[in-house]
Design an enzyme around this catalytic site. Structure first.
Site, PDB file in Angstrom:
ATOM      1  N   ARG A 157       7.951  -7.325  29.180  1.00  0.00           N
ATOM      2  CA  ARG A 157       8.907  -6.903  30.200  1.00  0.00           C
ATOM      3  C   ARG A 157       8.873  -7.928  31.325  1.00  0.00           C
ATOM      4  NH1 ARG A 157       5.829  -2.294  28.816  1.00  0.00           N
ATOM      5  NH2 ARG A 157       7.049  -0.609  27.849  1.00  0.00           N
ATOM      6  N   LYS A 181       3.392  -0.434  31.689  1.00  0.00           N
ATOM      7  CA  LYS A 181       3.669   0.769  32.467  1.00  0.00           C
ATOM      8  C   LYS A 181       2.476   1.720  32.449  1.00  0.00           C
ATOM      9  CE  LYS A 181       8.687   0.789  31.652  1.00  0.00           C
ATOM     10  NZ  LYS A 181       9.820   1.557  31.090  1.00  0.00           N
ATOM     11  N   HIS A 257      15.989  -7.845  30.095  1.00  0.00           N
ATOM     12  CA  HIS A 257      15.494  -7.195  28.883  1.00  0.00           C
ATOM     13  C   HIS A 257      16.045  -7.825  27.605  1.00  0.00           C
ATOM     14  CE1 HIS A 257      12.741  -4.097  29.872  1.00  0.00           C
ATOM     15  NE2 HIS A 257      13.093  -3.265  28.931  1.00  0.00           N
ATOM     16  N   ARG A 260      13.493  -9.495  25.399  1.00  0.00           N
ATOM     17  CA  ARG A 260      12.600  -8.471  24.824  1.00  0.00           C
ATOM     18  C   ARG A 260      13.296  -7.786  23.651  1.00  0.00           C
ATOM     19  NH1 ARG A 260       8.217  -4.947  25.930  1.00  0.00           N
ATOM     20  NH2 ARG A 260       8.682  -2.722  25.831  1.00  0.00           N
ATOM     21  N   HIS A 283       5.186   0.478  23.440  1.00  0.00           N
ATOM     22  CA  HIS A 283       5.855   1.775  23.471  1.00  0.00           C
ATOM     23  C   HIS A 283       4.851   2.880  23.172  1.00  0.00           C
ATOM     24  CE1 HIS A 283      10.072  -0.063  22.515  1.00  0.00           C
ATOM     25  NE2 HIS A 283       9.783  -0.121  23.792  1.00  0.00           N
ATOM     26  N   TYR A 292      15.657  -0.011  17.713  1.00  0.00           N
ATOM     27  CA  TYR A 292      15.882  -1.377  17.245  1.00  0.00           C
ATOM     28  C   TYR A 292      16.251  -1.414  15.766  1.00  0.00           C
ATOM     29  CZ  TYR A 292      13.898  -2.744  21.684  1.00  0.00           C
ATOM     30  OH  TYR A 292      13.683  -2.899  23.027  1.00  0.00           O
TER      31      TYR A 292
END
Length: 313
Positions: A157, A181, A257, A260, A283, A292
């Site tokens: 990110r 995150k 993004h 990514r 994730h 995806y």
């Protein structure tokens, strides 16, 4: 018919709550205010003067009208309707919590679901054009190339890239520690092209940039020697995209993004297991990564439609 004073007070209190307690952005608050003004007008037209008198039927009818439109309003997009529904649902939750109503009629109404958007991804040739658009031996040019190679070579990110410290890099064994995150960290491989670009930048570019500042552990620094901001990193990407002839504005524009998304899509196109891609992207759930796979299916359909002799009726 004007909304009753009790309704106006309730909305004003709710918006004050969002401003002070939730610190919502000014644009979001403005949108919520318009959404709720429309809702109050609907309640007033039904002779409802208090939130306690609202039932699930009124809420459901209003939410349906948002997408269908009416005599005074055109149909809202799915995203705008979802935002308006969120404003209405939030108002009723707030009213119950503050004792302004005994029940929450919106709880029984299923919120509208947004259509799943496919992530934007560049094809391999477009990525190569983007990376080739940044060249030169000046310190900033070396930094820009290293940043873009890093983003595409690790799937980081933008916040993880600008937050990366020199000590997080292990170029000898080709890995980097990304701090994602929620304080979660993960080790990610760094490909050969990204390693070469980072090495060139760390040896020939970063020292002169850092000398202009007070010293920082950040890998990517600005011209004043301080840590590179997310906004500056985005500007670097946009400039490179413009030079490469790629869109920089609109729904298909290159964004932070984009690399990514491209990283994940190209891994799956190359046969990578979705669980591996999940770990690489950081994730928490594989469900997030599965979007995806929709991209690759769409690409397969495009190839089939153009290549198979009996694909078209």
């Amino acid at each position: 018919m004007e909304p009753a004073p009790a309704l106006r007070r309730a909305v004003r209190s709710y918006l004050d709550h969002l401003t002070v307690e939730r610190a919502l952005a000014a644009n979001t608050l403005s949108s919520y205010r318009r959404d709720l003004d429309r809702y109050l007008a609907v309640l007033a037209a039904s002779d409802i003067g208090d939130l306690a008198a609202v039932g699930p039927r009124e809420v459901a009818a209003h939410l349906a009208t948002l997408r269908a439109g009416d005599a005074d309003h055109p149909p809202l997009s799915a995203a705008s309707a979802a935002r308006a529904a969120s404003a209405v649902r939030g108002l009723h939750r707030f009213a119950v919590r503050e004792g302004l109503a005994p029940h929450d009629p919106a709880r029984e109404v299923k919120p509208p679901t947004l259509p799943r958007r496919l992530p934007k991804a560049l094809d391999v040739a477009e990525v190569e054009r983007l990376l080739a658009a940044v060249g030169g031996d000046e310190s900033l040019a070396l930094r820009d190339r290293a940043l873009l190679e890093f983003l595409y070579g690790t799937g980081a990110r933008i916040s993880e890239a600008v937050g990366c410290a020199v000590d997080d890099l292990s170029l000898d064994d080709g890995s980097v520690l990304l701090r994602g995150k929620g304080g979660k960290s993960r080790m990610v491989p760094v490909g050969g092209y990204a390693r070469d670009a980072l090495s060139a930048y760390l040896v020939r570019g970063r020292p002169s940039l850092v000398a202009a500042g007070r010293g920082t552990p950040a890998v990517f620094v600005n011209a004043r020697g301080g840590p590179l901001s997310r906004q500056s990193a985005w500007a670097i990407l946009r400039r490179a995209a413009g030079r490469a002839g790629l869109p920089v504005d609109g729904p298909r524009g290159v964004s932070p993004h984009t690399l990514r998304h491209s990283y994940a899509t190209h891994l799956l196109d190359g046969g990578a297991d979705i669980r591996v891609v999940q770990e690489l992207l950081g994730h928490a759930s594989v469900t997030t990564t599965q979007v995806y796979t929709l991209v690759t299916v769409e690409r397969l359909r495009e190839v089939y439609a153009t290549a198979h002799p009996r694909a078209l009726a």
